[in-house]
Scaffold this active site. Structure first.
Site, PDB file in Angstrom:
ATOM      1  CG  HIS A   1      -2.149  -0.853   1.036  1.00 15.82           C
ATOM      2  ND1 HIS A   1      -2.136  -2.211   1.258  1.00 15.82           N
ATOM      3  CD2 HIS A   1      -3.412  -0.557   0.650  1.00 15.82           C
ATOM      4  CE1 HIS A   1      -3.339  -2.708   1.023  1.00 15.82           C
ATOM      5  NE2 HIS A   1      -4.127  -1.730   0.650  1.00 15.82           N
ATOM      6  N   GLY A   2       2.018   1.229   0.529  1.00 16.00           N
ATOM      7  CA  GLY A   2       2.821   2.441   0.519  1.00 16.00           C
ATOM      8  C   GLY A   2       4.168   2.262   1.179  1.00 16.00           C
TER       9      GLY A   2
END
Length: 499
Positions: free
Chosen positions: A322-323
């Site tokens: 996700h990041g």
């Protein structure tokens, strides 16, 4: 190009009209050109990254199908290395480089590698995973290598789900690009209804809640504990309505042309367990990690301790997907811990329910299970939303402060200023106080939940299609009026575009 922007309101009907007017043999080229234009509306140069990935996977797929033994595996590794290498460079280089530099500084070592000034291509994680699914399925023998490079490029670039999914599988999508879709009124009506529902989620709920969430998370020290708690709960619904709204628009836009994309959300906040939550939340990503990562680690066909480790590693990697931030890693780890604890605590939990005699009140038991799941999921969302790990921990700590009853009037005034700003028309809503604005937004969420409860029996489009015309069109106009009256029209980007 944003779904909630004026260019898209022109782009969508033109592309759809052109698709049906063109002969079938040219439609793939039309969709491919339109999809490339859609992506290039963000940062044109980054289309080259997609083209490079497509070329690598096209030739890798052909080579995998022809090769045998170790060579076959070697071509798969080449494809995966190219995809993950591209993702790693653009998304994770600065993250790992910064952590390596911090470690070197702590050890008093010299670290000469500087950070790079690079922008993350929009939706890189999504189309990378979709490309990887293709070569993995060819390697496993579940998918024949695609000979038509244009069709494979369209599989990766198809504009409705290019930027934020759903992450499709080749067996589901590739055959659809060869089908001769005729205009079908039912498909068009179903697709447009689903798009309208997605716009309601995005504009009326997600973007309205963002007006509260963004300033509170930006400066939590300036707000009392109750508002911090409210903003955390609001973000739970903001991110759900933002992402599921995008998915609904994507699925609806594709369906108007006759394409079927997979369902990506299925009422996740009605879950009574964490395993159920992950069967309902971001289904395309959850199933991708299950099929290509979790099962490859051994899944649940291993000793109990190893099974728990597999769950933990899957969610840790999912968080990193996700990041490039420790906040996402912690978010993923928390969900891994939730699932492991849920399995290990199954018998003690059942014993506690028997001791409390909750079997005599099954609805109360279900309510307690739902409350526990929703509360812990919302707690994890704080890490997802906060800009740093320190900020997330500080936010959680501040929630417990300043709960004095005397501050209620100040609280509602802050809600009115944040949540109620830009309410059109201004004359109608300028006199509302904070409590009234909050009630309006809560009613919108309750309306969302009521509709989703109806969807337990059958899809929304089927429910509406079965109604008399006067009720059906009345519902359409009411939804449109709701969007125009209460929507926040700031053309804000979708949260998951950053992934």
């Amino acid at each position: 190009m944003l779904f909630n922007s004026l260019p898209f309101y022109i782009f969508f009907p033109l592309v759809t009209l052109g698709y049906f007017l063109l002969p079938h043999r040219f439609r793939w080229l039309w969709l491919l050109a339109a999809s490339a234009y859609f992506y290039m509306a963000f940062i044109p140069a980054y289309i080259l990254i997609l083209l490079a990935t497509i070329l690598v996977d096209y030739f890798s797929g052909l080579a995998i199908e022809k090769a045998e033994g170790k060579r076959r595996r070697g071509f798969l590794i080449l494809s995966l290395a190219a995809n993950l290498g591209m993702l790693g460079f653009f998304k994770y280089f600065n993250f790992f480089n910064a952590n390596a530099a911090a470690l070197a500084h702590w050890l008093d070592w010299n670290y000469p590698i500087p950070s790079l000034n690079i922008l993350l291509p929009i939706g890189l994680s999504f189309h990378t995973f979709q490309s990887m699914a293709y070569t993995i399925e060819v390697y496993r023998g579940n998918q024949k290598a695609e000979r038509h490079i244009g069709i494979l490029a369209l599989y990766v670039l198809f504009y409705p789900q290019l930027v934020a999914g759903p992450i499709e599988r080749p067996a589901h999508m590739l055959p659809q690009f060869r089908e001769a879709h005729k205009f079908d009124y039912q498909n068009a009506a179903d697709g447009l209804r689903l798009m309208a529902w997605g716009f309601f989620k995005k504009l009326v709920i997600a973007d309205r809640l963002a007006l509260l969430v963004n300033p509170v998370f930006a400066e939590p020290s300036g707000y009392p504990g109750p508002l911090l708690a409210l903003a955390a709960l609001a973000f739970s619904y903001q991110i759900y309505c933002d992402f599921s709204g995008y998915s609904d628009i994507a699925i609806g836009a594709a369906r108007v042309m006759g394409f079927r994309l997979m369902t990506n959300f299925d009422r996740p906040y009605s879950s009574h367990s964490f395993s159920e939550f992950w069967r309902r939340w971001h289904i395309s990503l959850s199933s991708w990690f299950r099929d290509y990562f979790y099962i490859s680690l051994g899944g649940n066909r291993v000793p109990t301790w190893r099974h728990s480790l597999n769950i933990f590693l899957t969610f840790l990697v999912s968080g990193l997907w996700h990041g490039a931030n420790w906040t996402f890693v912690i978010w993923g780890m928390l969900h891994g811990i939730y699932l492991i604890a849920e399995q290990w605590m199954k018998r003690p939990r059942e014993a506690m329910f028997r001791f409390l005699r909750l079997g005599r009140a099954p609805r109360l038991q279900k309510a307690l299970e739902w409350l526990a799941v929703f509360s812990l999921v919302s707690l994890a969302w704080i890490f997802f939303r906060a800009p740093s790990l320190a900020a997330a921990l500080d936010y959680i700590q501040r929630i417990g402060r300043h709960w004095e009853p005397a501050g209620a009037s100040l609280l509602f005034e802050q809600i009115r200023v944040t949540l109620g700003q830009n309410f059109p028309p201004a004359i109608l809503f300028s006199s509302l106080n904070g409590a009234q604005v909050l009630i309006i937004v809560v009613l919108q969420i309750l309306f969302l939940e009521a509709v989703q409860r109806l969807q337990r029996q059958q899809p929304l489009e089927r429910i509406l299609a079965a109604q008399p015309a006067i009720l059906r069109w009345g519902a359409y106009y009411a939804l449109l009026a709701n969007i125009l009256l209460f929507g926040a029209f700031e053309q804000t980007t979708f949260i998951y575009f950053q992934f």
